[in-house]
Scaffold this active site. Structure first.
Site, PDB file in Angstrom:
ATOM      1  N   ALA A  62      -8.723  -7.687 -25.707  1.00  0.00           N
ATOM      2  CA  ALA A  62      -9.080  -6.038 -26.151  1.00  0.00           C
ATOM      3  C   ALA A  62      -7.413  -5.628 -25.514  1.00  0.00           C
ATOM      4  CB  ALA A  62     -10.297  -6.203 -26.121  1.00  0.00           C
ATOM      5  N   GLY A 112     -10.568 -11.122 -25.222  1.00  0.00           N
ATOM      6  CA  GLY A 112     -10.807 -11.555 -25.990  1.00  0.00           C
ATOM      7  C   GLY A 112     -10.319 -12.512 -26.543  1.00  0.00           C
ATOM      8  N   GLU A 115     -11.945 -15.406 -26.647  1.00  0.00           N
ATOM      9  CA  GLU A 115     -13.369 -16.084 -26.833  1.00  0.00           C
ATOM     10  C   GLU A 115     -13.039 -15.962 -28.501  1.00  0.00           C
ATOM     11  OE1 GLU A 115     -16.309 -12.135 -25.304  1.00  0.00           O
ATOM     12  OE2 GLU A 115     -14.291 -11.732 -25.793  1.00  0.00           O
ATOM     13  N   GLU A 135     -12.127  -9.699 -17.751  1.00  0.00           N
ATOM     14  CA  GLU A 135     -12.442  -8.548 -18.014  1.00  0.00           C
ATOM     15  C   GLU A 135     -13.706  -8.056 -17.143  1.00  0.00           C
ATOM     16  OE1 GLU A 135     -12.501 -10.135 -21.837  1.00  0.00           O
ATOM     17  OE2 GLU A 135     -12.854 -11.013 -20.060  1.00  0.00           O
TER      18      GLU A 135
END
Length: 747
Positions: A62, A112, A115, A135
């Site tokens: 992110a 991310g 992910e 994270e």
């Protein structure tokens, strides 16, 4: 910041994430990806799809700066325009592709990015790739479906370790744990395309839920909490894992993930950790430092002691040759022996190859001759804290180095302008305050003098990058930033001990707050004799400076007995160190003689011991520290409040989840409360030293003018990513131009 698509001759469509420098998933990239990916799905010529990243990174996750904007929206507004929901939609789009979709991990896939790879049906990695979920280090959890996808492909213990502890896996380990399907032996996109053409779609969302072993989740949580007791993210992560393991559907699990993520992103703990993350990068941007640095091809270190040897290791381990000089052969031999013992220890444990070990030694040149500094680009002086000695060393360095060689001092508190004044060209001088042990501690205070050139300072900041230090540029004041702020903190620890708090209580209050160790244990670690010797050299045992304050009675008594702390063993009681504590192996306990001496000191001063609360102990230690930080800012000795936070996080063991002293002041306590309590403690201190002449006067509770200005503005909204302290500081400098004493950061 976009996603681009192309179609190969074999019918494989490739979508490439392109958002320098790490292909972060900002709003623009996510929007572009969601526009471009369906084109490949709908194109009849496309048989399968490969997702990859441009350059050396698959995707770094992110865009952290967008979290501040997210929080500024508030929880209700975020429900209407949730950027995380947009990311989740992107994952659903990939997962639902009717065409086989393979992630080609051309480099690290983090957060991310990991992910995105798990949203793909398969993953093929280059041998340089890695997969990780950092994270938790930002007080968050993977909010793009990671908590539900990872445990569906990896063993639960592995998934927990990766997400709870933020530990990445290299490509081969990821393959062994089922996260990556194959490690490419040639071009990763070529092999990913071959895999996509030969395998059917296999969305992870359709996999069965995970089975957890009895007690497995609780054990993982306990490990994470014990490692970082102030962190709240691990508990939220476990709730997400429980959803994945409890029989809930994939969609139900995602609802739990989003709920927990939202709570975390609005928490002050996560705000603190994001603040630290961004502040590290901001610290590299020093106002006015815009010249190209001098290339550092060879370094000279003067002083082969613990500090000099540690600094030498920092450079050698990054491939930079070092000339290590000392005045006597036995001192030089001892320093080299210490360095070798550390490398040999790593070699024995398999953490260092024999080739690396030999290479390190080939880069180290021990010498007794200043002439060996003739071709170095920088010399770092690391001799004892004696002004005349340092001045003579600077003169000797000047005689034996090229005119453009930088000359730096590792002093922790001496006036660097005074040291540099002996040189013909003081513009090539700056302070480089390493923290001990230098080969371990991450912080570096780069100290700007009144004569330091921009090129010198630029090179100092570049030097820190070379050796992977967290560097902060500070001004040349007593104790710089860290030690100056530590002085009132340590002074109040001694004061509350005299008033009745026990040594154990004081240290426990500090560690419960989150400090790595208490002030009394820290004194034993650093050495109680440091300021005792400085006051002796000054001929004034009652001397106080910005770097040390009384009361001195207990520490002076210990020093007179030769009990400096960990560095002074006492074989008579089988202690490997003796100071405030008796240290035996890894255990320690307060010396009973210290307790008795404290009673004697109280009696001599006419003080009756009282009960001191933990709250009072913390307020007096931390609020005085914070107040000094405000004074350093208002005097212009540091550019911004976040720089102070970095100094304390990486140099003094301040808890990252509290963001640093200045973040803590603004976001946990509030300026008005700190100001109110400072006034109370200032009044008490003045009454103490005016009525009892056994106490020395102190002024560190006198409120900073900048703090008063911040208190007056408390509650004012600032733009995302800003701090109110820095907004007020900017106006403060305009209205108080005479307040800034340092030439460093007035602009």
């Amino acid at each position: 910041m976009s996603a681009s698509i192309s179609v190969r001759p074999d019918g494989v469509g490739v979508i490439t994430m392109d958002s320098p420098p790490v292909n972060s998933l900002g709003t623009d990239l996510v929007t572009s990806f969601k526009q471009e990916f369906p084109k490949l799905v709908q194109d009849p010529k496309v048989k399968a799809i490969v997702v990859t990243g441009k350059g050396a990174m698959f995707c770094g996750g992110a865009e952290i700066t967008e979290f501040a904007v997210m929080v500024a929206m508030g929880p209700e507004k975020m429900k209407e325009n949730n950027p995380v929901a947009a990311l989740s939609d992107m994952m659903d789009m990939i997962d639902a592709s009717p065409k086989t979709t393979v992630a080609a991990l051309n480099g690290p896939a983090l957060g991310g990015g990991a992910e995105v790879s798990l949203a793909c049906h398969y993953r093929v990695a280059s041998d340089k790739a890695s997969v990780g979920f950092p994270e938790v280090n930002l007080g968050l959890l993977p909010g793009g479906q990671g908590t539900q996808r990872l445990p569906r492909v990896a063993p639960l213990p592995t998934a927990m370790q990766m997400i709870l502890q933020g530990k990445p896996l290299k490509a081969d380990a990821a393959r062994k744990n089922g996260i990556v399907d194959a490690v490419a032996k040639k071009d990763v996109i070529e092999e990913a395309a071959e895999w996509a053409l030969s395998h059917p779609p296999a969305p992870i969302s359709q996999d069965q839920q995970v089975l957890a072993s009895a007690g497995g989740l609780e054990a993982g949580l306990n490990t994470a909490v014990n490692a970082a007791p102030l962190m709240i993210a691990p508990r939220a992560i476990i709730k997400c894992f429980q959803a994945a393991c409890s029989g809930k559907s994939f969609r139900e699990g995602l609802a739990v993930e989003m709920e927990q993520f939202t709570q975390l992103v609005f928490s002050v703990e996560s705000a603190a950790l994001r603040h630290v993350f961004l502040s590290e990068r901001l610290a590299q941007k020093v106002p006015g430092i815009d010249e190209k640095p001098v290339p550092l091809k060879k370094i000279g270190i003067l002083g082969a002691g613990l500090m000099g040897g540690g600094i030498a290791m920092c450079f050698i381990q990054k491939g930079v040759p070092v000339v290590l000089k000392d005045a006597k052969q036995e001192w030089l031999d001892g320093g080299v022996k210490k360095i070798d013992s550390l490398w040999a220890g790593r070699l024995k444990k398999g953490k260092l190859t024999k080739e690396k070990y030999q290479q390190y030694h080939s880069l180290l040149k021990p010498t007794l001759d200043f002439a060996d500094f003739q071709d170095v680009d920088m010399v770092i002086e690391a001799v004892p804290e004696i002004m005349d000695l340092k001045k003579q060393c600077f003169l000797d360095i000047e005689k034996n180095t090229k005119p453009d060689c930088l000359i730096c001092t590792n002093t922790s508190g001496l006036n660097i302008d005074d040291i540099a004044a002996v040189l013909k060209d003081p513009s090539r001088v700056m302070g480089t305050h390493f923290f001990s042990p230098a080969n371990v501690m991450q912080l570096l205070e780069n100290v700007r003098t009144s004569k330091s050139s921009i090129k010198t300072l630029s090179t100092g900041m570049q030097m820190a990058k070379i050796i992977s230090k967290k560097a902060v540029m500070v001004g040349n004041c007593d104790g710089f930033v860290g030690n100056r702020m530590l002085a009132p903190y340590a002074g109040e620890a001694k004061m509350v001990a005299e008033e009745g708090a026990t040594i154990e209580q004081i240290d426990k209050a500090a560690t419960t707050f989150g400090m790595a160790m208490g002030p009394m244990a820290l004194g034993d670690l650093v050495g109680l004799e440091l300021f005792w010797k400085q006051r002796q050299a000054a001929g004034d045992m009652n001397k106080q400076t910005k770097t040390y304050y009384g009361p001195y009675e207990l520490s002076d008594w210990l020093c007179e007995k030769g009990r400096f702390g960990l560095k002074t063993p006492d074989p008579s009681i089988k202690a490997n160190g003796r100071g405030v504590f008796i240290h035996q192996g890894r255990d320690k306990y307060v010396d009973p003689e210290v307790v008795a001496k404290m009673e004697e000191i109280r009696k001599a001063k006419g003080v009756t011991a009282r009960k001191v609360s933990d709250e009072e102990i913390c307020e007096r230690m931390f609020f005085s520290m914070i107040n000094e930080g405000f004074k350093i800012l208002e005097e212009g000795f540091v550019a911004r409040s976040s720089d102070i936070d970095i100094v304390y996080i990486y140099g003094y063991g301040f808890p990252p989840s509290k963001g640093g002293p200045m973040f803590y002041a603004e976001n946990y306590v509030g300026f008005k409360k700190i100001l109110e309590r400072l006034k109370v403690y200032d009044a008490q201190a003045k009454e103490r030293f005016t009525k009892n002449k056994a106490y020395l006067p102190i002024d560190y509770f006198v409120p900073s003018k900048l703090l008063e200005a911040c208190a007056a503005k408390e509650g004012t909204k600032v733009f995302p990513g800003q701090t109110l302290i820095d907004v007020v500081l900017k106006d403060f400098k305009k209205s108080n131009p005479a307040q800034a004493h340092s030439p460093s950061f007035k602009k």
